[in-house]
Motif scaffolding. Structure first.
Motif, PDB file in Angstrom:
ATOM      1  N   ILE A  82       0.987 -19.489  32.890  1.00 14.44           N
ATOM      2  CA  ILE A  82       2.126 -18.990  33.662  1.00 14.44           C
ATOM      3  C   ILE A  82       2.846 -20.213  34.205  1.00 14.44           C
ATOM      4  N   TYR A  83       4.106 -20.386  33.844  1.00 19.15           N
ATOM      5  CA  TYR A  83       4.903 -21.482  34.388  1.00 19.15           C
ATOM      6  C   TYR A  83       5.481 -21.026  35.713  1.00 19.15           C
ATOM      7  N   SER A  84       5.445 -21.883  36.712  1.00 21.93           N
ATOM      8  CA  SER A  84       5.790 -21.477  38.073  1.00 21.93           C
ATOM      9  C   SER A  84       6.580 -22.567  38.790  1.00 21.93           C
ATOM     10  N   ARG A  85       7.484 -22.151  39.642  1.00 26.29           N
ATOM     11  CA  ARG A  85       8.215 -23.088  40.496  1.00 26.29           C
ATOM     12  C   ARG A  85       7.336 -23.545  41.667  1.00 26.29           C
ATOM     13  N   ASP A  86       6.250 -22.811  41.941  1.00 19.68           N
ATOM     14  CA  ASP A  86       5.304 -23.182  43.000  1.00 19.68           C
ATOM     15  C   ASP A  86       3.894 -22.853  42.502  1.00 19.68           C
ATOM     16  N   ALA A  87       3.388 -23.721  41.637  1.00 21.75           N
ATOM     17  CA  ALA A  87       2.093 -23.486  40.989  1.00 21.75           C
ATOM     18  C   ALA A  87       0.960 -23.373  41.999  1.00 21.75           C
ATOM     19  N   GLU A  88       0.978 -24.177  43.042  1.00 21.66           N
ATOM     20  CA  GLU A  88      -0.100 -24.114  44.030  1.00 21.66           C
ATOM     21  C   GLU A  88      -0.142 -22.755  44.719  1.00 21.66           C
ATOM     22  N   ALA A  89       1.025 -22.205  45.070  1.00 18.82           N
ATOM     23  CA  ALA A  89       1.074 -20.891  45.714  1.00 18.82           C
ATOM     24  C   ALA A  89       0.587 -19.800  44.757  1.00 18.82           C
ATOM     25  N   ASP A  90       0.975 -19.893  43.492  1.00 20.16           N
ATOM     26  CA  ASP A  90       0.539 -18.881  42.526  1.00 20.16           C
ATOM     27  C   ASP A  90      -0.954 -19.007  42.224  1.00 20.16           C
ATOM     28  N   ARG A  91      -1.476 -20.228  42.203  1.00 21.67           N
ATOM     29  CA  ARG A  91      -2.927 -20.401  42.038  1.00 21.67           C
ATOM     30  C   ARG A  91      -3.673 -19.796  43.223  1.00 21.67           C
ATOM     31  N   ALA A  92      -3.163 -20.023  44.428  1.00 19.59           N
ATOM     32  CA  ALA A  92      -3.792 -19.447  45.622  1.00 19.59           C
ATOM     33  C   ALA A  92      -3.748 -17.921  45.567  1.00 19.59           C
ATOM     34  N   PHE A  93      -2.659 -17.354  45.063  1.00 17.16           N
ATOM     35  CA  PHE A  93      -2.532 -15.906  44.919  1.00 17.16           C
ATOM     36  C   PHE A  93      -3.608 -15.364  43.979  1.00 17.16           C
ATOM     37  N   LEU A  94      -3.762 -15.993  42.815  1.00 14.24           N
ATOM     38  CA  LEU A  94      -4.764 -15.540  41.854  1.00 14.24           C
ATOM     39  C   LEU A  94      -6.174 -15.695  42.418  1.00 14.24           C
ATOM     40  N   ARG A  95      -6.406 -16.773  43.158  1.00 13.84           N
ATOM     41  CA  ARG A  95      -7.723 -17.041  43.734  1.00 13.84           C
ATOM     42  C   ARG A  95      -8.009 -16.153  44.941  1.00 13.84           C
ATOM     43  N   ASP A  96      -7.081 -16.111  45.904  1.00 14.80           N
ATOM     44  CA  ASP A  96      -7.354 -15.489  47.195  1.00 14.80           C
ATOM     45  C   ASP A  96      -6.969 -14.012  47.279  1.00 14.80           C
ATOM     46  N   VAL A  97      -5.867 -13.629  46.660  1.00  9.49           N
ATOM     47  CA  VAL A  97      -5.407 -12.239  46.750  1.00  9.49           C
ATOM     48  C   VAL A  97      -6.033 -11.385  45.658  1.00  9.49           C
ATOM     49  N   LEU A  98      -5.962 -11.859  44.407  1.00 11.47           N
ATOM     50  CA  LEU A  98      -6.552 -11.081  43.314  1.00 11.47           C
ATOM     51  C   LEU A  98      -8.046 -11.348  43.173  1.00 11.47           C
ATOM     52  N   GLY A  99      -8.532 -12.436  43.737  1.00 10.60           N
ATOM     53  CA  GLY A  99      -9.966 -12.724  43.741  1.00 10.60           C
ATOM     54  C   GLY A  99     -10.537 -13.114  42.393  1.00 10.60           C
ATOM     55  N   TYR A 100      -9.721 -13.709  41.519  1.00 12.14           N
ATOM     56  CA  TYR A 100     -10.219 -14.091  40.206  1.00 12.14           C
ATOM     57  C   TYR A 100     -11.124 -15.316  40.308  1.00 12.14           C
ATOM     58  N   PRO A 101     -12.311 -15.257  39.704  1.00 15.79           N
ATOM     59  CA  PRO A 101     -13.181 -16.439  39.659  1.00 15.79           C
ATOM     60  C   PRO A 101     -12.461 -17.562  38.904  1.00 15.79           C
ATOM     61  N   HIS A 102     -12.808 -18.796  39.219  1.00 18.52           N
ATOM     62  CA  HIS A 102     -12.100 -19.914  38.604  1.00 18.52           C
ATOM     63  C   HIS A 102     -12.987 -21.153  38.514  1.00 18.52           C
ATOM     64  N   VAL A 103     -12.529 -22.081  37.692  1.00 19.79           N
ATOM     65  CA  VAL A 103     -13.108 -23.416  37.623  1.00 19.79           C
ATOM     66  C   VAL A 103     -11.979 -24.398  37.898  1.00 19.79           C
ATOM     67  N   ASP A 104     -12.338 -25.576  38.402  1.00 18.97           N
ATOM     68  CA  ASP A 104     -11.367 -26.637  38.613  1.00 18.97           C
ATOM     69  C   ASP A 104     -11.465 -27.572  37.415  1.00 18.97           C
ATOM     70  N   ALA A 105     -10.405 -27.630  36.633  1.00 16.37           N
ATOM     71  CA  ALA A 105     -10.389 -28.476  35.440  1.00 16.37           C
ATOM     72  C   ALA A 105     -10.125 -29.935  35.799  1.00 16.37           C
ATOM     73  N   GLY A 106      -9.983 -30.210  37.097  1.00 14.29           N
ATOM     74  CA  GLY A 106      -9.735 -31.567  37.572  1.00 14.29           C
ATOM     75  C   GLY A 106      -8.407 -31.652  38.286  1.00 14.29           C
ATOM     76  N   GLY A 107      -8.398 -32.296  39.424  1.00 16.27           N
ATOM     77  CA  GLY A 107      -7.154 -32.507  40.147  1.00 16.27           C
ATOM     78  C   GLY A 107      -6.528 -31.245  40.706  1.00 16.27           C
ATOM     79  N   GLY A 108      -7.342 -30.226  40.939  1.00 14.54           N
ATOM     80  CA  GLY A 108      -6.803 -28.980  41.480  1.00 14.54           C
ATOM     81  C   GLY A 108      -6.210 -28.039  40.451  1.00 14.54           C
TER      82      GLY A 108
END
Length: 116
Positions: free
Chosen positions: A9-35
């Motif tokens: 997903i291309y985003s104008r605010d990738a950090e906010a969208d990552r936080a949404f997927l992590r915190d609001v939708l609760g999707y498990p994740h891995v850090d591929a490096g550098g956030g």
């Protein structure tokens, strides 16, 4: 053998969208490096639709009860940009990502390939 797919997903605010997927939708994740978070998604399907003109790609999340899911996500602060409508093949709505983009969400009425 192909054993998965990677969606971007291309985003104008990738950090906010990552936080949404992590915190609001609760999707498990891995850090591929550098956030750079890579999220585990629910089982997925892919469909190919004909188009005249420019090609585009869309993302739709699926749920078993769209009204209940809208209520739950609204309580978590998610903004829906379209009311639930009957599209024939399912009950459809759209939600706004924090970065400004939109994705669809629907309750399918069609047979689900994820059930195979």
């Amino acid at each position: 053998m192909i054993n998965g797919a990677h969606l971007i997903i291309y985003s104008r605010d990738a950090e906010a969208d990552r936080a949404f997927l992590r915190d609001v939708l609760g999707y498990p994740h891995v850090d591929a490096g550098g956030g750079w978070l890579i999220f585990k998604l629910p089982p997925a399907e892919v469909a190919v639709h004909p188009v005249e003109g420019a090609e585009a790609h869309e993302l739709y999340l699926m749920c078993d009860d769209v009204e209940a899911t809208v209520a739950e996500l609204t309580a978590r602060g998610v903004e829906f940009t379209q009311p639930v409508t009957d599209a024939g093949w399912g009950l459809l709505t759209r939600l706004r990502l924090p970065g400004g983009g939109e994705i669809g969400m629907y309750e399918p009425r069609h047979a689900r390939a994820t059930d195979l």
